[in-house]
Write an enzyme that holds these catalytic residues in place. Structure first.
Site, PDB file in Angstrom:
ATOM      1  N   HIS A  19     -31.418 112.897 -45.448  1.00 41.56           N
ATOM      2  CA  HIS A  19     -30.575 112.001 -45.082  1.00 41.56           C
ATOM      3  C   HIS A  19     -30.462 111.647 -43.743  1.00 41.56           C
ATOM      4  O   HIS A  19     -30.564 110.530 -43.522  1.00 41.56           O
ATOM      5  CB  HIS A  19     -29.237 112.426 -45.768  1.00 41.56           C
ATOM      6  CG  HIS A  19     -29.170 112.800 -47.232  1.00 41.56           C
ATOM      7  ND1 HIS A  19     -28.711 113.813 -47.767  1.00 41.56           N
ATOM      8  CD2 HIS A  19     -29.400 111.719 -48.120  1.00 41.56           C
ATOM      9  CE1 HIS A  19     -28.448 113.706 -48.922  1.00 41.56           C
ATOM     10  NE2 HIS A  19     -28.893 112.594 -49.468  1.00 41.56           N
ATOM     11  N   LYS A  43     -21.418 112.459 -61.571  1.00 39.54           N
ATOM     12  CA  LYS A  43     -21.879 113.634 -60.952  1.00 39.54           C
ATOM     13  C   LYS A  43     -20.685 114.656 -60.851  1.00 39.54           C
ATOM     14  O   LYS A  43     -19.616 114.248 -60.368  1.00 39.54           O
ATOM     15  CB  LYS A  43     -22.402 113.464 -59.632  1.00 39.54           C
ATOM     16  CG  LYS A  43     -23.634 112.824 -59.823  1.00 39.54           C
ATOM     17  CD  LYS A  43     -24.301 112.611 -58.483  1.00 39.54           C
ATOM     18  CE  LYS A  43     -25.545 111.896 -58.399  1.00 39.54           C
ATOM     19  NZ  LYS A  43     -26.124 111.912 -56.828  1.00 39.54           N
ATOM     20  N   ARG A  92     -37.868 109.471 -52.488  1.00 43.94           N
ATOM     21  CA  ARG A  92     -38.581 110.688 -52.123  1.00 43.94           C
ATOM     22  C   ARG A  92     -40.107 110.752 -53.035  1.00 43.94           C
ATOM     23  O   ARG A  92     -41.055 111.364 -52.360  1.00 43.94           O
ATOM     24  CB  ARG A  92     -37.921 112.113 -52.407  1.00 43.94           C
ATOM     25  CG  ARG A  92     -36.521 112.234 -51.497  1.00 43.94           C
ATOM     26  CD  ARG A  92     -35.974 113.376 -51.895  1.00 43.94           C
ATOM     27  NE  ARG A  92     -35.629 113.134 -53.679  1.00 43.94           N
ATOM     28  CZ  ARG A  92     -34.367 113.454 -54.026  1.00 43.94           C
ATOM     29  NH1 ARG A  92     -33.166 113.467 -53.120  1.00 43.94           N
ATOM     30  NH2 ARG A  92     -34.109 112.861 -55.219  1.00 43.94           N
ATOM     31  N   SER A 130     -29.939 117.181 -52.119  1.00 47.80           N
ATOM     32  CA  SER A 130     -28.615 117.744 -52.248  1.00 47.80           C
ATOM     33  C   SER A 130     -28.641 118.892 -53.449  1.00 47.80           C
ATOM     34  O   SER A 130     -28.058 119.822 -53.145  1.00 47.80           O
ATOM     35  CB  SER A 130     -27.702 116.970 -52.339  1.00 47.80           C
ATOM     36  OG  SER A 130     -27.631 115.991 -51.283  1.00 47.80           O
TER      37      SER A 130
END
Length: 159
Positions: A19, A43, A92, A130
């Site tokens: 990040h 989440k 990614r 994360s």
């Protein structure tokens, strides 16, 4: 001349070196980059919103054109309220693209004036997420290569 403002949204639970790399690079492209931290109802979170705001603010304090904020609205509404023209999204892997492409299309439908810009991470950060950091930590693994030292200390304390 209009100030070029970008929003980089996410849960940042926790903020990772990936990040931070993207934020530093984006800060060179825009007059202002707003780190929009949200609590996604889909989440479960490890760190509270206050912890994530504090962690991001401290970690990014050396970048002068960064602002860290929380929001709990539609992303396009938050972007409009901040006068942002661009939503930054990190990709990614190819597997990220389909989901991000759908989000981009929906955001464009909700507000056609806001563009989405996809950025890829530097190679050394391409596999960091994360959720993987949290999993490695929970199993006693070394996360020092994936997050700043201050974030690592907070995460270990949180356990």
């Amino acid at each position: 001349m209009t100030k070029k403002i970008a929003i980089y949204p996410g849960s940042f639970d926790p903020i990772t070196n990936g990040h931070i790399d993207l934020i530093k690079r984006a800060s060179k492209l825009f007059d202002e980059v707003i780190i929009g931290i949200t609590q996604n109802s889909n989440k479960s979170v490890f760190l509270s919103i206050d912890q994530r705001l504090d962690m991001a603010s401290k970690t990014l304090s050396d970048i002068s054109n960064i602002k860290v904020m929380s929001f709990n609205t539609l992303l396009v509404d938050f972007a409009k309220a901040q006068n942002a023209q661009v939503i930054l999204r990190g990709l990614r892997a190819v597997s990220d693209f389909e989901y991000e492409f759908q989000l981009s299309g929906m955001n464009k439908h909700l507000n056609p004036t806001i563009e989405t810009l996809f950025m890829t991470p530097a190679e050394q950060y391409a596999n960091i997420s994360s959720s993987l950091v949290r999993e490695i930590l929970s199993l006693g693994g070394d996360i020092s290569h994936f997050v700043p030292k201050s974030v690592e200390a907070l995460l270990k304390q949180q356990l």
